[in-house]
Motif scaffolding. Structure first.
Motif, short mmCIF file in Angstrom:
data_model
loop_
_atom_site.label_atom_id
_atom_site.label_comp_id
_atom_site.label_asym_id
_atom_site.label_seq_id
_atom_site.Cartn_x
_atom_site.Cartn_y
_atom_site.Cartn_z
N ASP A 86 0.86 -1.19 0.00
CA ASP A 86 0.00 0.00 0.00
C ASP A 86 0.89 1.23 0.00
N ALA A 87 0.58 2.17 -0.88
CA ALA A 87 1.42 3.36 -0.98
C ALA A 87 0.52 4.58 -1.09
N GLU A 88 1.00 5.70 -0.54
CA GLU A 88 0.26 6.95 -0.73
C GLU A 88 1.23 8.10 -0.97
N ASP A 89 0.64 9.20 -1.44
CA ASP A 89 1.38 10.43 -1.72
C ASP A 89 2.61 10.17 -2.60
N LEU A 90 3.81 10.67 -2.18
CA LEU A 90 4.97 10.59 -3.08
C LEU A 90 5.29 9.16 -3.53
N LEU A 91 5.19 8.20 -2.61
CA LEU A 91 5.50 6.82 -3.00
C LEU A 91 4.50 6.31 -4.04
N ALA A 92 3.23 6.64 -3.84
CA ALA A 92 2.20 6.24 -4.82
C ALA A 92 2.45 6.92 -6.16
N VAL A 93 2.81 8.20 -6.12
CA VAL A 93 3.08 8.97 -7.34
C VAL A 93 4.28 8.35 -8.08
N ALA A 94 5.34 8.03 -7.32
CA ALA A 94 6.55 7.49 -7.94
C ALA A 94 6.27 6.15 -8.62
N ILE A 95 5.52 5.28 -7.96
CA ILE A 95 5.21 3.97 -8.55
C ILE A 95 4.37 4.14 -9.81
N GLN A 96 3.40 5.06 -9.77
CA GLN A 96 2.57 5.30 -10.96
C GLN A 96 3.41 5.86 -12.11
N HIS A 97 4.34 6.76 -11.77
CA HIS A 97 5.24 7.34 -12.78
C HIS A 97 6.09 6.25 -13.43
N GLU A 98 6.65 5.36 -12.61
CA GLU A 98 7.54 4.32 -13.16
C GLU A 98 6.75 3.29 -13.97
N ILE A 99 5.55 2.94 -13.53
CA ILE A 99 4.73 2.00 -14.31
C ILE A 99 4.35 2.64 -15.64
N ASP A 100 4.12 3.95 -15.65
CA ASP A 100 3.88 4.65 -16.92
C ASP A 100 5.03 4.40 -17.90
N HIS A 101 6.28 4.45 -17.38
CA HIS A 101 7.44 4.19 -18.25
C HIS A 101 7.33 2.81 -18.91
N LEU A 102 6.86 1.82 -18.14
CA LEU A 102 6.75 0.45 -18.67
C LEU A 102 5.70 0.37 -19.78
N ASP A 103 4.77 1.32 -19.75
CA ASP A 103 3.73 1.37 -20.79
C ASP A 103 4.09 2.38 -21.88
N GLY A 104 5.32 2.86 -21.86
CA GLY A 104 5.78 3.77 -22.91
C GLY A 104 5.28 5.21 -22.76
N LYS A 105 4.85 5.55 -21.54
CA LYS A 105 4.30 6.90 -21.33
C LYS A 105 5.27 7.78 -20.55
N LEU A 106 5.38 9.03 -20.97
CA LEU A 106 6.27 10.00 -20.33
C LEU A 106 5.47 11.23 -19.89
N ILE A 107 6.03 11.95 -18.91
CA ILE A 107 5.32 13.15 -18.45
C ILE A 107 5.14 14.16 -19.58
N ILE A 108 6.05 14.16 -20.54
CA ILE A 108 5.96 15.15 -21.63
C ILE A 108 4.78 14.85 -22.56
N ASP A 109 4.25 13.62 -22.51
CA ASP A 109 3.05 13.31 -23.29
C ASP A 109 1.85 14.11 -22.79
N ASN A 110 1.98 14.68 -21.58
CA ASN A 110 0.86 15.42 -21.00
C ASN A 110 0.97 16.93 -21.21
N VAL A 111 1.92 17.39 -21.99
CA VAL A 111 2.00 18.82 -22.28
C VAL A 111 1.56 19.06 -23.73
N GLY A 112 1.14 20.26 -24.01
CA GLY A 112 0.67 20.60 -25.35
C GLY A 112 1.81 20.65 -26.36
N ARG A 113 1.45 20.68 -27.65
CA ARG A 113 2.45 20.63 -28.71
C ARG A 113 3.41 21.81 -28.68
N ILE A 114 2.89 22.98 -28.35
CA ILE A 114 3.74 24.18 -28.37
C ILE A 114 4.83 24.08 -27.31
N ARG A 115 4.42 23.66 -26.10
CA ARG A 115 5.41 23.54 -25.03
C ARG A 115 6.40 22.40 -25.32
#
Ligand code: NI
Length: 172
Positions: free
Chosen positions: A122-151
């Motif tokens: 069981d994880a919450e806050d930063l630990l939960a965020v970090a695990i979700q961030h790393e699992i996103d990497h395994l699915d080929g997703k990056l934080i930059i996918d969440n910014v608009g084209r101009i940025r």
């Protein structure tokens, strides 16, 4: 052994990583290398695709006195989620970018540890965020996918200039 961290826009970062069938010595070496690489880079998490390995393996250590310390997770998956939290995230593979991300505040995760034993956490806050961030990497997703084209374009131009500058300043 410290591994080289690959950065956006390397296409390996957009691939979906494969689950492992067994946790053997080669996986334990990978986990140890990833932990070493994460600590040297001063990150709180690292996923195998960030060192160019397309396997579902992550390491996380968010520090703190009450935390679980270093987590080595093979085939991590999220079993349940609860609540919502916004966190400004960075990523070792997307240097110099911070993106406000919406995440689940609490998660229950399942994974294999480095001995191949099934674990739940069981994880919450930063630990939960970090695990979700790393699992996103395994699915080929990056934080930059969440910014608009101009940025995103602006970021790419800035990185290109920084890399050119770095090349020019190497004098040996
Ligand atoms: Ni990352």
């Amino acid at each position: 052994m410290i591994r080289k961290i690959i950065t956006y826009p390397n296409p390996l970062l957009n691939s979906v990583s494969k689950p492992l069938e067994t946790v053997d010595d080669s996986v334990r070496t990978l986990l140890a290398d990833m932990a070493e690489t994460m600590y040297v880079a001063d990150g709180v998490g690292l996923a195998a695709p960030q060192i160019g390995v397309g396997l579902r393996v992550i390491v996380v250590d968010v520090g703190g006195e009450s935390g679980p310390g270093l987590l080595k997770m093979v085939n991590p998956e999220i079993l349940s989620r609860d609540g919502e939290i916004e966190w400004e995230e960075g990523c070792l593979s997307v240097p110099d970018l911070r993106v406000m991300m919406k995440r689940s505040k609490r998660i229950r995760a399942k994974y294999l540890d480095e001995n191949g034993a099934i674990k739940e956490l069981d994880a919450e806050d930063l630990l939960a965020v970090a695990i979700q961030h790393e699992i996103d990497h395994l699915d080929g997703k990056l934080i930059i996918d969440n910014v608009g084209r101009i940025r995103r374009d602006l970021y790419l131009r800035k990185r290109k200039r920084a890399e050119e500058h770095a090349r020019e300043s190497i004098v040996l």
